[in-house]
Scaffold this motif. Structure first.
Motif, short mmCIF file in Angstrom:
data_model
loop_
_atom_site.label_atom_id
_atom_site.label_comp_id
_atom_site.label_asym_id
_atom_site.label_seq_id
_atom_site.Cartn_x
_atom_site.Cartn_y
_atom_site.Cartn_z
N LEU A 16 16.88 -19.36 -4.25
CA LEU A 16 15.64 -18.68 -4.56
C LEU A 16 14.48 -19.64 -4.79
O LEU A 16 13.33 -19.33 -4.48
CB LEU A 16 15.83 -17.80 -5.80
CG LEU A 16 16.71 -16.55 -5.64
CD1 LEU A 16 16.98 -15.92 -6.99
CD2 LEU A 16 16.03 -15.55 -4.70
N SER A 20 9.51 -18.52 -0.37
CA SER A 20 8.10 -18.23 -0.60
C SER A 20 7.96 -17.00 -1.49
O SER A 20 8.91 -16.24 -1.70
CB SER A 20 7.40 -17.97 0.73
OG SER A 20 7.91 -16.77 1.33
N ASP A 21 6.76 -16.80 -2.02
CA ASP A 21 6.50 -15.62 -2.85
C ASP A 21 6.77 -14.35 -2.04
O ASP A 21 7.32 -13.38 -2.58
CB ASP A 21 5.06 -15.63 -3.36
CG ASP A 21 4.81 -16.72 -4.39
OD1 ASP A 21 5.81 -17.23 -4.97
OD2 ASP A 21 3.63 -17.06 -4.62
N ALA A 22 6.37 -14.34 -0.77
CA ALA A 22 6.57 -13.16 0.06
C ALA A 22 8.06 -12.86 0.24
O ALA A 22 8.48 -11.69 0.20
CB ALA A 22 5.91 -13.35 1.42
N SER A 23 8.86 -13.90 0.41
CA SER A 23 10.30 -13.70 0.57
C SER A 23 10.92 -13.16 -0.71
O SER A 23 11.75 -12.23 -0.68
CB SER A 23 10.99 -15.01 0.96
OG SER A 23 10.57 -15.44 2.22
N ARG A 24 10.53 -13.71 -1.86
CA ARG A 24 11.08 -13.24 -3.14
C ARG A 24 10.67 -11.80 -3.42
O ARG A 24 11.47 -10.99 -3.92
CB ARG A 24 10.64 -14.16 -4.28
CG ARG A 24 11.38 -15.50 -4.28
CD ARG A 24 11.20 -16.21 -5.62
NE ARG A 24 9.83 -16.71 -5.77
CZ ARG A 24 9.45 -17.92 -5.40
NH1 ARG A 24 10.32 -18.76 -4.87
NH2 ARG A 24 8.20 -18.31 -5.57
N LYS A 25 9.43 -11.46 -3.04
CA LYS A 25 8.97 -10.09 -3.25
C LYS A 25 9.77 -9.12 -2.38
O LYS A 25 10.18 -8.04 -2.84
CB LYS A 25 7.48 -9.99 -2.91
CG LYS A 25 6.90 -8.60 -3.10
CD LYS A 25 5.40 -8.59 -2.76
CE LYS A 25 4.83 -7.18 -2.90
NZ LYS A 25 3.38 -7.15 -2.53
N HIS A 98 10.28 -14.47 7.53
CA HIS A 98 9.84 -15.64 6.77
C HIS A 98 10.90 -16.71 6.97
O HIS A 98 12.01 -16.61 6.45
CB HIS A 98 9.70 -15.31 5.28
CG HIS A 98 8.78 -14.15 5.00
ND1 HIS A 98 7.44 -14.18 5.32
CD2 HIS A 98 9.01 -12.93 4.45
CE1 HIS A 98 6.89 -13.03 4.95
NE2 HIS A 98 7.82 -12.25 4.43
#
Length: 393
Positions: A16, A20-25, A98
């Motif tokens: 984790l 990226s932020d987009a992937s975690r979201k 991503h």
């Protein structure tokens, strides 16, 4: 426009933390997360995780269509990963990706290799023979393999084929805290490493590799004597003019030598052969050259066997062409497709002469003689002359 329901995420060994932020979201909002067991553990998705079926089947992901779903793959999902297999079956509006650095990129960076100069192969579920076209002195290859045992199996495979002197690196858990890289010789590698091995790198040494010219030695092929001999095969390949991605119909394929050399030029071939024992030789030759994914063998009689085949970019008929077969082939050829036919009989020669008058092209008679013993001396021993007709539709 609605947001995509599927997110394809490349994940590295840093889990984790490397996303990226987009992937975690996307991971946080996904109802279901697909991936290998290692990927699911790295992402810590708990009960939402579903491990890939073996063999991989994209239908399990498509069954979630319309609901927030994520797919995890190693590094770059579009380089020997699940990305393309999914994207090809979806509308562009349905998915987003991503990517992370690929395993190939990480391995090349650790070894100091030029990525554009090396062969990169996925051998998770493919035979080691896929390496055959790439092995040459000094060649550098990075392979993704299933696990540590597969690395040992690959080292033995290389050694048995004369490449035991090759430098052989094992690269595990690249980009993460457990990263481990070790250099060996293929013929002294103990194998059976514990854990999930990600990649093996090879600097080839010891063998000769396959020549890149048309007309490989007849001795490289399994055959019963029914083979387009090396000099004539070279002429046939020259007239067929293979290009990457093109499809060949090899009619009356015999040993499949024409199909093999065509596939070595990055095309695909359909080898049509009436006899099952010869079809078995074609399959054996395709396997020996690592080309089973490029050569399809059809046991049957032309022209009947041609009806259900995808249209070709080129056709080779090694012998036995008659008017009915020609008509069936000609109807299936698109403009620009090539036809090459050989004959050693007077009857087929007559037909090729007629077809040359009607459709043009090039008609050529090839006579070859080999030096052979004659008592205490040597003389010329003539092979049957071959008539070659080649034409572009």
């Amino acid at each position: 426009m609605a947001d995509p329901w599927l997110t394809i995420i490349g994940i590295g060994e840093d889990g984790l933390a490397g996303l990226s932020d987009a992937s975690r979201k996307a991971l946080a909002s996904a109802e279901t997360v697909f991936g290998g067991e290692r990927h699911l553990a790295l992402a810590d998705v708990g009960s939402r995780g579903r491990a890939w079926p073996v063999p991989f089947n994209a239908d399990i992901v498509l069954s979630c269509r319309g609901r927030p779903t994520a797919v995890l793959a190693s590094g770059d999902p579009f380089w020997h990963g699940a990305g393309a297999g999914l994207a090809e079956r979806l509308d562009p509006s349905e998915w987003i990706a991503h990517s992370a650095p690929s395993t190939f990129s990480l391995a090349a960076a650790r070894l100091g290799w030029r990525l554009e100069s090396i062969a990169c192969l996925g051998l998770h579920a493919a035979p080691f023979e896929r390496l055959v076209p790439y092995l040459a002195p000094g060649a550098r290859i990075i392979c993704l393999v299933r696990d540590g045992k597969a690395a040992g199996d690959l080292a033995r495979w290389l050694t048995e084929r004369g490449w035991g002197g090759s430098a052989f690196w094992t690269l595990a858990a690249l980009g993460g805290p457990r990263e481990a890289i070790a250099e060996h010789r293929a013929d002294s590698f103990a194998g059976d490493l514990a854990g999930n091995l990600v990649a093996v790198a090879v600097a080839a040494k010891g063998g000769k590799g396959i020549p890149r010219s048309s007309g490989l030695s007849d001795d490289l092929f399994a055959h019963d004597g029914q083979i387009t001999k090396r000099p004539v095969r070279a002429l046939a390949l020259s007239a067929l003019a293979p290009r990457p991605g093109e499809r060949l119909w090899d009619i009356g394929a015999g040993s499949g030598s024409i199909s093999v050399e065509w596939a070595l030029c990055d095309g695909t071939a359909i080898a049509i052969e009436t006899r099952e024992d010869r079809a078995a030789n074609i399959r054996a030759n395709a396997a020996a050259f690592g080309l089973t994914h490029r050569i399809t063998v059809v046991t049957g009689q032309a022209p009947e066997a041609l009806a259900s085949l995808d249209a070709p970019d080129a056709v080779f008929v090694g012998g036995g062409l008659d008017r009915a077969m020609f008509d069936a082939i000609w109807l299936r050829l698109a403009p620009g497709a090539r036809l090459v036919a050989h004959s050693v009989t007077l009857e087929t020669e007559a037909l090729l002469g007629e077809l040359h008058q009607q459709h043009g092209g090039e008609l050529m008679r090839v006579e070859i003689a080999y030096a052979a013993p004659l008592g205490r001396y040597r003389s010329w021993e003539a092979a049957r002359p071959v008539l070659q007709w080649s034409v572009v539709r």
